[in-house]
Scaffold this motif. Sequence first.
Motif, PDB file in Angstrom:
ATOM      1  N   LEU A   1      15.140-133.570 -32.689  1.00  0.00           N
ATOM      2  CA  LEU A   1      16.009-134.823 -32.695  1.00  0.00           C
ATOM      3  C   LEU A   1      15.303-135.965 -33.036  1.00  0.00           C
ATOM      4  O   LEU A   1      15.882-137.011 -33.385  1.00  0.00           O
ATOM      5  CB  LEU A   1      16.771-134.974 -31.537  1.00  0.00           C
ATOM      6  N   HIS A   2      14.026-136.061 -32.762  1.00  0.00           N
ATOM      7  CA  HIS A   2      13.109-137.205 -32.783  1.00  0.00           C
ATOM      8  C   HIS A   2      12.882-137.528 -34.370  1.00  0.00           C
ATOM      9  O   HIS A   2      12.264-136.578 -35.202  1.00  0.00           O
ATOM     10  CB  HIS A   2      11.811-136.707 -32.151  1.00  0.00           C
ATOM     11  N   ASN A   3      13.169-138.828 -34.637  1.00  0.00           N
ATOM     12  CA  ASN A   3      13.064-139.192 -36.127  1.00  0.00           C
ATOM     13  C   ASN A   3      13.828-138.369 -37.188  1.00  0.00           C
ATOM     14  O   ASN A   3      13.233-138.334 -38.171  1.00  0.00           O
ATOM     15  CB  ASN A   3      11.608-139.354 -36.708  1.00  0.00           C
ATOM     16  N   LYS A   4      14.847-137.873 -36.733  1.00  0.00           N
ATOM     17  CA  LYS A   4      15.433-136.867 -37.623  1.00  0.00           C
ATOM     18  C   LYS A   4      16.927-137.315 -38.162  1.00  0.00           C
ATOM     19  O   LYS A   4      17.436-138.219 -37.051  1.00  0.00           O
ATOM     20  CB  LYS A   4      15.882-135.347 -36.835  1.00  0.00           C
ATOM     21  N   LYS A   5      17.289-137.268 -39.184  1.00  0.00           N
ATOM     22  CA  LYS A   5      18.644-137.800 -39.671  1.00  0.00           C
ATOM     23  C   LYS A   5      19.670-136.505 -39.068  1.00  0.00           C
ATOM     24  O   LYS A   5      18.962-135.250 -38.992  1.00  0.00           O
ATOM     25  CB  LYS A   5      18.698-137.890 -40.976  1.00  0.00           C
ATOM     26  N   ALA A   6      20.789-136.727 -39.197  1.00  0.00           N
ATOM     27  CA  ALA A   6      21.973-135.729 -38.649  1.00  0.00           C
ATOM     28  C   ALA A   6      22.137-134.543 -40.032  1.00  0.00           C
ATOM     29  O   ALA A   6      23.108-134.608 -40.394  1.00  0.00           O
ATOM     30  CB  ALA A   6      23.069-136.646 -38.308  1.00  0.00           C
ATOM     31  N   SER A   7      21.086-133.872 -40.275  1.00  0.00           N
ATOM     32  CA  SER A   7      21.196-132.962 -41.008  1.00  0.00           C
ATOM     33  C   SER A   7      21.823-131.747 -40.571  1.00  0.00           C
ATOM     34  O   SER A   7      22.383-130.957 -41.368  1.00  0.00           O
ATOM     35  CB  SER A   7      19.763-132.557 -41.744  1.00  0.00           C
ATOM     36  N   TRP A   8      21.694-131.409 -39.498  1.00  0.00           N
ATOM     37  CA  TRP A   8      22.438-130.117 -38.815  1.00  0.00           C
ATOM     38  C   TRP A   8      23.770-130.616 -37.958  1.00  0.00           C
ATOM     39  O   TRP A   8      23.404-131.623 -37.597  1.00  0.00           O
ATOM     40  CB  TRP A   8      21.332-129.406 -37.894  1.00  0.00           C
ATOM     41  N   SER A   9      24.585-129.928 -37.699  1.00  0.00           N
ATOM     42  CA  SER A   9      25.602-130.108 -36.792  1.00  0.00           C
ATOM     43  C   SER A   9      25.183-130.188 -35.420  1.00  0.00           C
ATOM     44  O   SER A   9      24.069-129.493 -35.077  1.00  0.00           O
ATOM     45  CB  SER A   9      26.745-128.991 -36.940  1.00  0.00           C
ATOM     46  N   LEU A  10      25.755-131.023 -34.849  1.00  0.00           N
ATOM     47  CA  LEU A  10      25.374-131.273 -33.337  1.00  0.00           C
ATOM     48  C   LEU A  10      25.500-129.960 -32.516  1.00  0.00           C
ATOM     49  O   LEU A  10      24.654-129.631 -31.745  1.00  0.00           O
ATOM     50  CB  LEU A  10      26.399-132.417 -32.878  1.00  0.00           C
ATOM     51  N   PRO A  11      26.674-129.327 -32.585  1.00  0.00           N
ATOM     52  CA  PRO A  11      26.717-128.004 -31.703  1.00  0.00           C
ATOM     53  C   PRO A  11      25.390-127.046 -32.094  1.00  0.00           C
ATOM     54  O   PRO A  11      25.042-126.509 -31.038  1.00  0.00           O
ATOM     55  CB  PRO A  11      27.873-127.454 -32.224  1.00  0.00           C
ATOM     56  N   LEU A  12      25.159-126.957 -33.312  1.00  0.00           N
ATOM     57  CA  LEU A  12      23.798-126.195 -33.703  1.00  0.00           C
ATOM     58  C   LEU A  12      22.635-126.707 -32.817  1.00  0.00           C
ATOM     59  O   LEU A  12      21.817-125.794 -32.447  1.00  0.00           O
ATOM     60  CB  LEU A  12      23.513-125.983 -35.128  1.00  0.00           C
ATOM     61  N   LYS A  13      22.470-127.803 -32.875  1.00  0.00           N
ATOM     62  CA  LYS A  13      21.212-128.611 -32.292  1.00  0.00           C
ATOM     63  C   LYS A  13      21.309-128.105 -30.733  1.00  0.00           C
ATOM     64  O   LYS A  13      20.219-127.978 -30.355  1.00  0.00           O
ATOM     65  CB  LYS A  13      21.121-130.220 -32.838  1.00  0.00           C
ATOM     66  N   ALA A  14      22.400-128.356 -30.546  1.00  0.00           N
ATOM     67  CA  ALA A  14      22.745-128.307 -28.980  1.00  0.00           C
ATOM     68  C   ALA A  14      22.276-126.919 -28.581  1.00  0.00           C
ATOM     69  O   ALA A  14      21.697-126.548 -27.532  1.00  0.00           O
ATOM     70  CB  ALA A  14      23.813-128.576 -28.491  1.00  0.00           C
ATOM     71  N   LEU A  15      22.802-126.075 -29.444  1.00  0.00           N
ATOM     72  CA  LEU A  15      22.521-124.393 -29.070  1.00  0.00           C
ATOM     73  C   LEU A  15      20.844-124.240 -29.318  1.00  0.00           C
ATOM     74  O   LEU A  15      20.350-123.349 -28.425  1.00  0.00           O
ATOM     75  CB  LEU A  15      23.239-123.782 -30.172  1.00  0.00           C
ATOM     76  N   LEU A  16      20.108-124.627 -30.081  1.00  0.00           N
ATOM     77  CA  LEU A  16      18.995-124.464 -30.304  1.00  0.00           C
ATOM     78  C   LEU A  16      18.099-125.088 -29.178  1.00  0.00           C
ATOM     79  O   LEU A  16      17.145-124.594 -28.725  1.00  0.00           O
ATOM     80  CB  LEU A  16      18.228-125.000 -31.623  1.00  0.00           C
ATOM     81  N   ILE A  17      18.565-126.016 -28.508  1.00  0.00           N
ATOM     82  CA  ILE A  17      17.757-126.686 -27.432  1.00  0.00           C
ATOM     83  C   ILE A  17      18.222-126.141 -26.204  1.00  0.00           C
ATOM     84  O   ILE A  17      17.227-125.848 -25.329  1.00  0.00           O
ATOM     85  CB  ILE A  17      18.527-128.327 -27.355  1.00  0.00           C
ATOM     86  N   THR A  18      19.305-125.523 -26.162  1.00  0.00           N
ATOM     87  CA  THR A  18      19.883-124.635 -24.824  1.00  0.00           C
ATOM     88  C   THR A  18      18.760-123.482 -24.746  1.00  0.00           C
ATOM     89  O   THR A  18      18.475-122.778 -23.798  1.00  0.00           O
ATOM     90  CB  THR A  18      21.300-124.164 -25.126  1.00  0.00           C
ATOM     91  N   LEU A  19      18.930-122.614 -25.721  1.00  0.00           N
ATOM     92  CA  LEU A  19      18.466-120.960 -25.738  1.00  0.00           C
ATOM     93  C   LEU A  19      17.234-120.766 -25.081  1.00  0.00           C
ATOM     94  O   LEU A  19      17.012-119.990 -24.141  1.00  0.00           O
ATOM     95  CB  LEU A  19      18.755-120.454 -27.009  1.00  0.00           C
ATOM     96  N   PRO A  20      16.126-121.790 -25.635  1.00  0.00           N
ATOM     97  CA  PRO A  20      14.899-121.378 -24.732  1.00  0.00           C
ATOM     98  C   PRO A  20      14.732-121.607 -23.418  1.00  0.00           C
ATOM     99  O   PRO A  20      14.455-120.701 -22.481  1.00  0.00           O
ATOM    100  CB  PRO A  20      13.656-122.281 -25.429  1.00  0.00           C
ATOM    101  N   GLY A  21      15.378-122.741 -22.908  1.00  0.00           N
ATOM    102  CA  GLY A  21      15.480-122.955 -21.451  1.00  0.00           C
ATOM    103  C   GLY A  21      16.483-122.240 -20.798  1.00  0.00           C
ATOM    104  O   GLY A  21      16.244-121.853 -19.542  1.00  0.00           O
ATOM    105  N   THR A  22      17.345-121.668 -21.302  1.00  0.00           N
ATOM    106  CA  THR A  22      18.346-120.618 -20.864  1.00  0.00           C
ATOM    107  C   THR A  22      17.704-119.367 -20.352  1.00  0.00           C
ATOM    108  O   THR A  22      18.016-118.608 -19.360  1.00  0.00           O
ATOM    109  CB  THR A  22      19.566-120.248 -21.542  1.00  0.00           C
ATOM    110  N   LEU A  23      17.005-118.922 -21.411  1.00  0.00           N
ATOM    111  CA  LEU A  23      16.105-117.568 -20.933  1.00  0.00           C
ATOM    112  C   LEU A  23      15.298-117.821 -19.912  1.00  0.00           C
ATOM    113  O   LEU A  23      15.066-117.040 -19.168  1.00  0.00           O
ATOM    114  CB  LEU A  23      15.538-117.163 -22.397  1.00  0.00           C
ATOM    115  N   VAL A  24      14.485-118.684 -19.907  1.00  0.00           N
ATOM    116  CA  VAL A  24      13.450-119.267 -18.730  1.00  0.00           C
ATOM    117  C   VAL A  24      14.555-119.569 -17.483  1.00  0.00           C
ATOM    118  O   VAL A  24      13.893-118.754 -16.503  1.00  0.00           O
ATOM    119  CB  VAL A  24      12.809-120.379 -19.274  1.00  0.00           C
TER     120      VAL A  24
END
Length: 180
Positions: A88-111
């Motif tokens: 998200l830092h200095n990024k334009k909204a190139s990917w969809s919000l739900p996909l970014k949220a999923l990519l942020i979620t996955l590593p933390g969810t595993l841990v």
Amino acid sequence: MKTTAPRLTMIALAVTLNIVLGNLALFLRLPIYLDTVGTIFAATVLGPVAGIITGLCSALFTGVTTDLFSLYFAPVQLCVGFMSGVLLHNKKASWSLPLKALLITLPGTLVASLITVLLFGGITSSGSSLLVQVIHGLGVNQTLSVFLVQIGTDYLDKLLAVSLVISAVKALPRYRQIGS
């Protein structure tokens, strides 16, 4: 990361946001956590290092004051801070919000799932523990029950948090000066 008064103030604000929202969710026994909104905000505005610092400070403060479990889940905050900063830092909204949220979620969810199962047998202070016990009671093994609930609640939590942060950042006309 440069250490300036505006950056430190932004991190302190983000830590406070995590503590207040996280305790509110805990008090209301919500099935989401809300304790990473500040981490995602700091990472979005200032970058991954600020997100990691915010998450760690939040977990430590909350862990020694109101919710001991936060100390054990500090690695989740680190994952969220890092992934949010990268995506998200200095990024334009190139990917969809739900996909970014999923990519942020996955590593933390595993841990978080590993921590929940290995250290706490699937029971924590959040409202989601009730859902875990219902699924486990239906015959699903404990680890899978925790992961299934964790991925659902974490994704909902991060989708809400990312949405709030993106809306807030768009409303801040001069935040780039602090983040630079």
